[in-house]
Write a protein that holds these residues in place. Sequence first.
Motif, PDB file in Angstrom:
ATOM      1  N   GLN A 315       0.835  -1.208   0.000  1.00 23.09           N
ATOM      2  CA  GLN A 315       0.000   0.000   0.000  1.00 23.09           C
ATOM      3  C   GLN A 315       0.867   1.255   0.000  1.00 23.09           C
ATOM      4  O   GLN A 315       0.558   2.234  -0.690  1.00 23.09           O
ATOM      5  N   GLY A 318       2.112   2.337  -3.273  1.00 24.86           N
ATOM      6  CA  GLY A 318       1.106   2.871  -4.191  1.00 24.86           C
ATOM      7  C   GLY A 318       0.483   1.833  -5.092  1.00 24.86           C
ATOM      8  O   GLY A 318      -0.093   2.175  -6.132  1.00 24.86           O
ATOM      9  N   ASP A 320      -2.153  -0.383  -6.642  1.00 23.16           N
ATOM     10  CA  ASP A 320      -3.596  -0.215  -6.760  1.00 23.16           C
ATOM     11  C   ASP A 320      -4.318  -1.282  -5.935  1.00 23.16           C
ATOM     12  O   ASP A 320      -3.923  -2.445  -5.920  1.00 23.16           O
ATOM     13  N   SER A 321      -5.374  -0.870  -5.249  1.00 25.01           N
ATOM     14  CA  SER A 321      -6.095  -1.794  -4.369  1.00 25.01           C
ATOM     15  C   SER A 321      -6.647  -2.996  -5.127  1.00 25.01           C
ATOM     16  O   SER A 321      -6.748  -4.095  -4.580  1.00 25.01           O
TER      17      SER A 321
END
Length: 362
Positions: A315, A318, A320-321
Amino acid sequence: MTAKKATGISVVLGKIVRKQIFIPIATLLLLTIFNLIVDPSFFGIKLEPNSVGNLVLKGQLITILDFGSELAILAMGMTLVTAASGGQDISVGAAVAIGGSVILRILCGSNPRPEQLQASILTAFLVACVVCMLFGAFNGVLVSIFRIQPMIATLILYTAGRSVASWINNNTLPVVSDPSLGYIGGFIPGIPVPTPIFVAILCVIIMFLVLKFTNLGLYTQSVGINENSSRLNGLNPAFVKFLSFVILGLCVAIAALVKVGRTSTINYSVIAKDIEMDAILAVALGGNALSGGKFNMVASILGAYVIQYLTTTLQAMGVDSAALKAYKAVIVIILVVVSAPIVREKATKLWKKITVNRKEAA
């Protein structure tokens, strides 16, 4: 003299690598080195005011300890279930939803948004403990009495659990406005450390006292290693398996209290989603055989924080979820394969061969 010293170091390193706890510790070190290189500020901790103005500790390390708490608690119960039954409980996430729904139902009563709590948080928690332990007992009976494979037995609750959780509150989303529930999932005023960390520490202490002063650990391992032999030695394998699922149910209730304490409400489809998989992975990363038998509770707890450490690192980078699970899956697969007994056995043999060759060359 140098050759003897090198041989001695090789022997020591070989012993360390064979230790069950080596993989989670090595992974923690690798993640730490990676973050030190990529972003040293990852380890920064600050004392800042939160949304209500209280000074609290903030930083990625605090996040790891905070959000890894529920997983560590569940990993302890999952370790006992795995060791005793040689299988895993995949209904943990759904059971957390049920436990959280019960807590909110007791606190809110018939009004989904009460101005005052309709019961004490302790009462709601105790009721949730009973309910979650009953569901654990249900799974335990299917596994120990009816001899259904654990993953199949718990698939029932895994499928229906979130619907049951929604039904408990009449398909509404209750919200607790009283700040006292938020203290459990957040911060107690005047204490800058997140409350879930203290909850996890308390659970770890209790678990280790139980394992130290009772025969629970010995009986669990005996049944997992050889059920027939344990029966001949006077143990009741069915009861030991049943008890392990009930204990996991208690761990689920504690995790549910922390989960609903974070938001003071519940989303039945999202709460603790896939946490059962992380709990199983924590057991595997701890070097515990998923087929049952001998276990290392410390390694499982470390495995839980390794998973949260990995999640927080991704996380922070960066990621992406939507892609987070894919990255996480690849890394976890590598870690689990490396920690597999057969891989470690071959690595040990290779290390011995290299050591012998060095000794002969010297």
